[in-house]
Design an enzyme around this catalytic site. Structure first.
Site, PDB file in Angstrom:
ATOM      1  N   CYS A 168     101.980  62.334  48.199  1.00 22.91           N
ATOM      2  CA  CYS A 168     101.657  61.781  49.328  1.00 22.91           C
ATOM      3  C   CYS A 168     100.974  61.655  50.588  1.00 22.91           C
ATOM      4  CB  CYS A 168     103.295  60.375  49.349  1.00 22.91           C
ATOM      5  SG  CYS A 168     103.689  60.077  47.644  1.00 22.91           S
ATOM      6  N   GLU A 199      93.958  75.566  64.637  1.00 22.14           N
ATOM      7  CA  GLU A 199      93.771  74.070  64.828  1.00 22.14           C
ATOM      8  C   GLU A 199      95.428  74.415  64.533  1.00 22.14           C
ATOM      9  OE1 GLU A 199      91.909  72.068  61.502  1.00 22.14           O
ATOM     10  OE2 GLU A 199      89.617  72.849  62.091  1.00 22.14           O
ATOM     11  N   ILE A 240      86.493  78.398  58.417  1.00 26.22           N
ATOM     12  CA  ILE A 240      85.722  77.156  58.455  1.00 26.22           C
ATOM     13  C   ILE A 240      86.374  76.138  59.097  1.00 26.22           C
ATOM     14  CG2 ILE A 240      85.978  74.134  56.626  1.00 26.22           C
ATOM     15  CD1 ILE A 240      83.949  77.024  56.335  1.00 26.22           C
ATOM     16  N   GLY A 241      87.880  77.031  60.130  1.00 28.77           N
ATOM     17  CA  GLY A 241      88.752  75.974  61.330  1.00 28.77           C
ATOM     18  C   GLY A 241      89.820  76.304  61.070  1.00 28.77           C
ATOM     19  N   SER A 242      90.865  75.950  60.297  1.00 35.39           N
ATOM     20  CA  SER A 242      91.740  76.040  60.862  1.00 35.39           C
ATOM     21  C   SER A 242      92.127  77.637  60.299  1.00 35.39           C
ATOM     22  CB  SER A 242      92.983  74.945  59.774  1.00 35.39           C
ATOM     23  OG  SER A 242      92.722  75.321  58.306  1.00 35.39           O
ATOM     24  N   ARG A 281     109.943  57.602  48.098  1.00 35.36           N
ATOM     25  CA  ARG A 281     109.001  58.782  47.566  1.00 35.36           C
ATOM     26  C   ARG A 281     110.296  59.276  46.807  1.00 35.36           C
ATOM     27  NH1 ARG A 281     106.790  62.175  51.799  1.00 35.36           N
ATOM     28  NH2 ARG A 281     108.211  61.523  53.318  1.00 35.36           N
ATOM     29  N   GLU A 282     111.197  58.730  46.116  1.00 33.64           N
ATOM     30  CA  GLU A 282     112.224  59.131  45.342  1.00 33.64           C
ATOM     31  C   GLU A 282     111.852  59.536  44.130  1.00 33.64           C
ATOM     32  OE1 GLU A 282     112.145  56.235  46.412  1.00 33.64           O
ATOM     33  OE2 GLU A 282     113.828  55.711  47.049  1.00 33.64           O
ATOM     34  N   LEU A 283     110.438  59.542  43.507  1.00 31.83           N
ATOM     35  CA  LEU A 283     109.453  60.026  42.584  1.00 31.83           C
ATOM     36  C   LEU A 283     109.109  62.033  43.091  1.00 31.83           C
ATOM     37  CD1 LEU A 283     109.935  59.748  39.769  1.00 31.83           C
ATOM     38  CD2 LEU A 283     106.830  58.759  40.041  1.00 31.83           C
ATOM     39  N   HIS A 339      91.982  77.939  47.313  1.00 38.43           N
ATOM     40  CA  HIS A 339      93.005  77.193  47.150  1.00 38.43           C
ATOM     41  C   HIS A 339      93.650  78.454  46.109  1.00 38.43           C
ATOM     42  CE1 HIS A 339      89.279  74.544  47.858  1.00 38.43           C
ATOM     43  NE2 HIS A 339      90.388  73.817  48.280  1.00 38.43           N
TER      44      HIS A 339
HETATM   45  N1  GLN Z   1      88.475  72.793  59.390  1.00 40.46           N
HETATM   46  C1  GLN Z   1      89.101  71.816  58.384  1.00 40.46           C
HETATM   47  C2  GLN Z   1      90.280  72.962  58.443  1.00 40.46           C
HETATM   48  O1  GLN Z   1      89.742  74.278  58.525  1.00 40.46           O
HETATM   49  C3  GLN Z   1      87.722  71.371  57.423  1.00 40.46           C
HETATM   50  C4  GLN Z   1      89.333  70.893  56.319  1.00 40.46           C
HETATM   51  C5  GLN Z   1      88.728  70.738  54.843  1.00 40.46           C
HETATM   52  O2  GLN Z   1      87.077  70.591  55.223  1.00 40.46           O
HETATM   53  N2  GLN Z   1      89.687  69.316  54.064  1.00 40.46           N
HETATM   54  O3  GLN Z   1      90.362  72.799  58.121  1.00 40.46           O
HETATM   55 ZN    ZN Z   2      86.477  72.324  52.858  1.00 34.81          ZN
END
Ligand code: GLN
Ligand code: ZN
Length: 772
Positions: free
Chosen positions: A530, A498, A445-447, A15-17, A708
Site C-alpha cells: 500500500c 539518500e 542511481i542515488g540510494s 490495512r487488515e488485509l 530488483h
Molecule cells: N534516486 C532514487 C533512488 O536511487 C531513484 C529511485 C527510482 O528511480 N524509483 O532510489
Molecule cells: Zn529507477
C-alpha cells in the site's frame, strides 16, 4: 433513482488485509485465519454501504491480491508453468493464486511470478493474464458465486462485479505468436454465460461488467467483439440487468458503439470527462439507464453538491428519475478508506480535512446527493448541503491555498527559463573540462541500502526517542561510510546515499509548502503493498533548501564529484493526490520552480552534477493517444524548467526506470538532460536499439545490472552488456551504472555487484581506442 457503488477498498481501514496476507505468507497464521479476515472485511464493507444508503452494493470487488488475477482463476486461464503445482494433492486454490502473483520457490518448485503492470493510468498494479493460441477457458474458481451467496446470508442481494470479457482479454498478453487475444472471445464467452446463469438462478438482479477499454482507442476488431459479445449476453439473459461500467476517460468516438450495446445501464465517468453527459443526453435509447459517475473515485476532494445536483437534475429532466443511477466515477479502490480516522490535527489541520472525502465519506455523498435530488430536503439534509457548500467555498478562497507570489512567478516564466544557455554539444565540452571524467564513467542511481538500522533510527527519531542531533549524527556516519567505500572501489561520480529519505516523493513533499500528509490514507498499489500518497492542496513553494546540507556534507568528504539527487516535478505530481481546482500542468510548473531553486542552490554550494529523477514521466501518459502530445509538452517543459537554471558546466542527469521508450523517445531527447540513466539489463540492452536508431544525441547510462533481484551479476555479464551497448551507441556517450536505486538491496550484494561493475568499466576503457 438508484445509488450504486462500483467497488469499495478492500485493504481494510487499518490495512487488515495487508497484515493478514503477510502473516499468512510467512507462516504465522493459517489459511482459515486468513479467510476469516477476508470475510470480515467483506461483511463490514457491505453493511457499511447498506447502512449509508447504497442500493446496488458491489460484491466480488474484494480480492486477496488482485481482481484481474481473480478473473484469470475464474476462467481457468492458469499458465502452463503452474499446472504441476495445481495438480498437487490438497493444494488450495488460494495458494495457487498467491503462487501466480508472487512466484513459488518451495518443495522443489521454482516458478517465477506472472507479470504485473499498472491498471490504466492508476497506481494500482494488476497481474497480466497470459494467453496461448489454443487457449481454453472454463469455470474454475467460483469466488464470484461464493461471495454472492455469502452476502445473501447477510440478507443482501449484491451486484456482482466482473471485468467484462473484452476488457479482460485486452488486459492480457499473447504468450505466443500468430493470433490476437481478442480472437479468444468465442471460447471465453461461454464461461461468462455460465457465471451469469448461476448468479441469475441465485437471484441476482444487477450485474456489473467493467469495460474500461470502451474509453480507450479501439481497433475495429475490438469494436466488433463488443457488439457481438453484448448481443449474445442479452439474448441469453433478457431479464438480467447488466450495468456496463466505463471509467478513467470519456467514451468519445466509442460513444455510439457504447449506446448501441443492449445493456440495461451505461456508467459514465463524469469526473474525468464531464462533457460526456451533454454529448449523450439526447441520444440515450429508451431501453437504457445512465449511471452518472459523479463522485471522484480517483481523488480525495469533497464533492461540490451544487455542481453535481445541476447535472443530476438535468439528467432527470431528460431521462426521468427511474432511468438514473448515481455513483462514484470509478471503483473507490483508488481512494483511502476513511477520513474519520485522521484525528491528529497537527498532521491534518481541521481546515484542510474539511475539504476532503475518502471512500466512506464518498459513499455518504452519493447517498445524500440522491436524497437532495429527489427532493428529500428535510432539515438534516439541508444542513449537510449547506456545510458542503461552506467547505467548497472555504477551499476556493482559503489563504492556505492561494499564494500570489507563486502564481506571479509562474506567469513570468519565459521560454528561456526552459532552455539551458547553450546547446548540448557546447555544454558537453565545458563539462568535460570541468569534470575530467574517464571514458565509461561509473556512477549509481542515488540510494544505497536502507538497512534495518537506518530505518530504525528514523522510527526512533519520529517517536522522539532520539534527538535530532543524534539522528543526524547517525546519518552522517552512514553517509561518510558510503563515501569512503565508493572512493575505495573507485567509482567516478559519487552519491551521498539518500539515507535521510523515507521515500523519494514524501521527502520533498514534507518540506514544500502546499503539501499535506495523513496517518492512515493508504491505497493499495499491488498485492499487500500500500502507498500513502501526499496530498497537494495548495500553491507549491520552497521555503528553504531541501537537500543542500546533505549533499554539501557528502561533497566536503571527498575530492571526487558528488551527484546531487532530486525528484523531478512530474514524478512528484504523479505520485501524489493532486488538487483538482487547477490543471495538473499548472501544479507541475509550480513544483518545477521549487526544484529549479534547489538545483541552483546545489550549484552554488559547488555541486557539479545534479540528477533530477523522473521515473514517472511515462506513466503519466494520457490513455488516449490524441492527448499524448499535450501532456508531453508540459511534462517535458516542467523538467526543463527545473533543470535550466544552471551554468553550462553543471551536468544535469535524469533517471527513468522503465523500459518502453520507443514511442516517446523524441520527448526524452527534448528533456535535454546531459546524461540519462535507464533500465536496460532485463531486456539485454534491446531497448538501446531505439536510442541508436533515433541517434540519441546526449549521454546515456544503460543499467548494466538488475537491482530488483538479489542476484549478484558477474563482471563478464556486465562487460557483455556493455559491448552490446557499444555496438549501437558511441563509446564516448556511454555511462556505467546499475538499473535503479539500491535502497531495497543488502550491503553485501551491493558491494560485490558494484565492485565488479567498476572493474567491468575499467576493462572497457582498456580495450577502447577512443581518447577523450
Ligand atoms: N534516486 C532514487 C533512488 O536511487 C531513484 C529511485 C527510482 O528511480 N524509483 O532510489
Ligand atoms: Zn529507477
Amino acid at each position: 433513482m438508484q445509488t450504486q457503488n462500483l467497488g469499495y477498498p478492500r485493504i481494510g481501514s487499518k490495512r487488515e488485509l495487508k497484515k493478514a496476507c503477510e502473516k499468512y505468507w510467512s507462516g504465522k497464521i493459517n489459511l482459515h485465519d486468513l479467510q476469516a479476515v477476508g470475510a470480515d472485511i467483506r461483511k463490514k464493507n457491505w453493511l457499511l454501504q447498506q447502512k449509508m444508503g447504497i442500493d446496488l452494493i458491489p460484491s466480488n470487488d474484494f480480492a486477496f491480491y488482485d481482481q484481474v488475477l481473480d478473473m484469470s482463476l475464474t476462467v481457468n486461464a492458469i499458465p502452463e508453468q503452474f499446472r504441476d503445482l495445481q495438480a498437487q494433492e490438497d493444494f488450495d486454490i488460494l495458494d495457487l493464486y498467491f503462487a501466480m502473483a508472487r512466484g513459488y520457490q518451495k518443495d522443489g518448485f521454482d516458478i517465477t511470478a506472472m507479470e504485473m503492470t499498472k491498471y490504466f493510468d492508476s497506481n494500482y498494479h494488476y497481474i497480466v493474464p497470459e494467453f496461448k493460441k489454443d487457449q481454453k477457458f472454463s469455470l474454475f474458481s467460483t469466488k464470484i458465486i461464493d461471495e454472492f451467496k455469502e452476502a445473501l446470508k447477510l440478507g443482501l442481494v449484491t451486484k456482482p462485479v466482473l471485468i467484462g470479457p473484452i476488457s479482460y482479454l485486452l488486459l492480457g498478453k499473447e504468450k505466443e505468436e500468430g493470433f490476437h487475444r481478442i480472437e479468444l472471445i468465442d471460447s471465453l464467452l461461454p464461461v461468462y454465460i455460465d457465471i451469469l446463469s448461476q448468479l441469475e438462478a441465485l437471484g441476482a438482479d444487477w450485474i456489473q461488467l467493467d469495460e474500461p477499454f470502451l474509453s480507450l482507442d479501439l481497433s475495429p476488431k475490438a469494436r466488433e467483439a463488443f457488439s457481438q459479445c453484448y448481443t449474445a449476453i442479452r439474448q441469453k439473459f433478457p431479464k438480467l440487468k447488466i450495468l456496463l461500467a466505463t471509467y478513467f476517460e470519456g467514451l468519445r468516438d466509442n460513444m455510439d458503439l457504447a449506446l448501441s450495446l443492449p445493456v440495461s445501464a451505461l456508467h459514465l465517468d463524469l469526473v474525468r470527462a464531464p462533457e460526456q453527459w451533454v454529448e449523450i443526453a439526447d441520444k440515450v435509447p429508451d431501453s437504457l439507464s445512465i449511471s452518472l459517475g459523479i463522485v471522484d473515485g480517483r481523488n480525495i476532494w469533497k464533492n461540490d453538491f451544487q455542481a453535481s445536483l445541476k447535472i443530476i437534475e438535468n439528467a432527470v429532466e431528460v431521462l426521468g428519475e427511474d432511468r438514473i443511477l448515481i455513483g462514484p466515477s470509478s471503483s473507490l479502490l483508488h481512494c483511502p478508506c476513511d477520513l474519520d480516522l485522521e484525528k491528529k490535527e497537527d498532521i491534518l489541520t481541521p481546515e484542510i480535512k474539511n475539504w476532503l472525502a475518502f471512500a466512506k465519506q464518498k459513499i455518504g455523498e452519493i447517498s445524500l446527493l440522491r436524497s437532495l435530488a429527489i427532493g428529500k430536503e428535510d432539515n438534516d439534509n439541508m444542513a449537510l448541503y449547506r456545510s458542503n457548500q461552506a467547505a467548497i467555498a472555504s477551499r476556493r478562497t482559503s489563504t492556505l491555498i492561494h499564494n500570489a507570489r507563486v502564481k506571479n512567478r509562474c506567469l513570468a516564466i519565459t521560454d528561456s527559463d526552459a532552455h539551458r544557455k547553450k546547446p548540448f554539444s557546447l555544454r558537453r565540452a565545458a563539462q568535460q573540462q570541468s569534470l575530467q571524467l574517464p571514458l565509461y564513467p561509473t556512477t549509481t542511481i542515488g540510494s544505497f541500502p536502507q538497512t534495518k538500522s537506518v530505518r530504525g533510527w528514523r522510527a526512533k527519531y519520529k517517536k522522539g526517542l532520539i534527538s535530532k542531533t543524534e539522528y543526524e549524527n547517525l546519518l552522517k556516519e552512514e553517509t561518510t561510510k558510503s563515501i569512503r567505500w565508493q572512493e575505495k572501489i573507485d567509482i567516478d561520480v559519487l552519491v551521498h546515499g539518500e539515507f535521510e529519505r523515507n521515500d523519494m516523493v514524501e521527502y520533498f513533499g514534507e518540506q514544500l509548502n502546499g503539501f499535506v500528509f495523513t496517518q492512515f490514507a493508504w491505497v493499495q498499489s499491488y498485492g499487500s503493498r500500500c502507498v500513502k500518497p501526499p496530498i497537494i492542496y495548495g500553491d507549491i513553494e520552497r521555503s528553504h533548501s531541501m537537500t543542500v546540507e546533505w549533499t554539501a556534507y557528502a561533497q566536503s568528504l571527498t575530492q571526487k564529484p558528488v551527484k546531487g539527487m532530486l525528484t523531478g516535478p512530474v514524478t512528484i505530481l504523479q505520485w501524489s493526490f493532486v488538487r483538482n481546482d487547477q490543471p495538473r500542468s499548472e501544479t507541475c510548473q509550480q513544483i518545477a520552480l521549487a526544484i529549479r531553486d534547489e538545483v541552483v542552490d546545489l550549484e552554488k554550494e559547488g555541486i557539479k552534477i545534479i540528477q533530477i529523477d523522473e521515473p514517472a514521466i511515462r506513466e503519466g501518459l494520457p490513455l488516449r493517444k490524441n492527448d499524448w502530445s499535450q501532456y508531453l509538452n508540459w511534462a517535458v517543459r516542467a523538467f526543463r524548467i527545473a533543470a535550466s537554471g544552471v551554468r553550462d558546466e553543471t551536468q544535469i542527469h535524469s533517471h527513468m526506470c522503465y523500459s518502453e521508450f520507443n514511442d516517446i523517445i523524441e520527448n526524452i531527447r527534448d528533456m535535454d538532460a546531459d546524461v540519462i540513466t535507464i533500465e536496460c539489463s532485463r531486456s539485454q540492452m534491446e531497448l538501446l536499439d531505439a536510442f541508436a536508431e533515433f541517434n540519441y544525441p546526449n549521454e546515456i547510462g544503460p543499467g548494466v545490472y538488475d537491482i530488483h533481484s538479489p542476484r549478484v551479476p558477474s563482471k563478464k555479464e556486465m562487460i557483455d552488456l556493455l559491448n552490446k551497448a557499444k555496438s549501437v551507441i558511441p563509446e564516448n556517450q556511454l555511462w556505467v551504472n546499475p538499473d535503479c536505486g539500491l535502497k531495497t538491496r543488502d550491503w553485501e550484494e551491493t558491494e560485490k555487484a558494484l565492485e565488479s561493475m567498476v572493474e567491468a568499466a575499467k576493462e572497457m576503457r582498456k580495450s577502447s581506442k577512443v581518447v577523450l
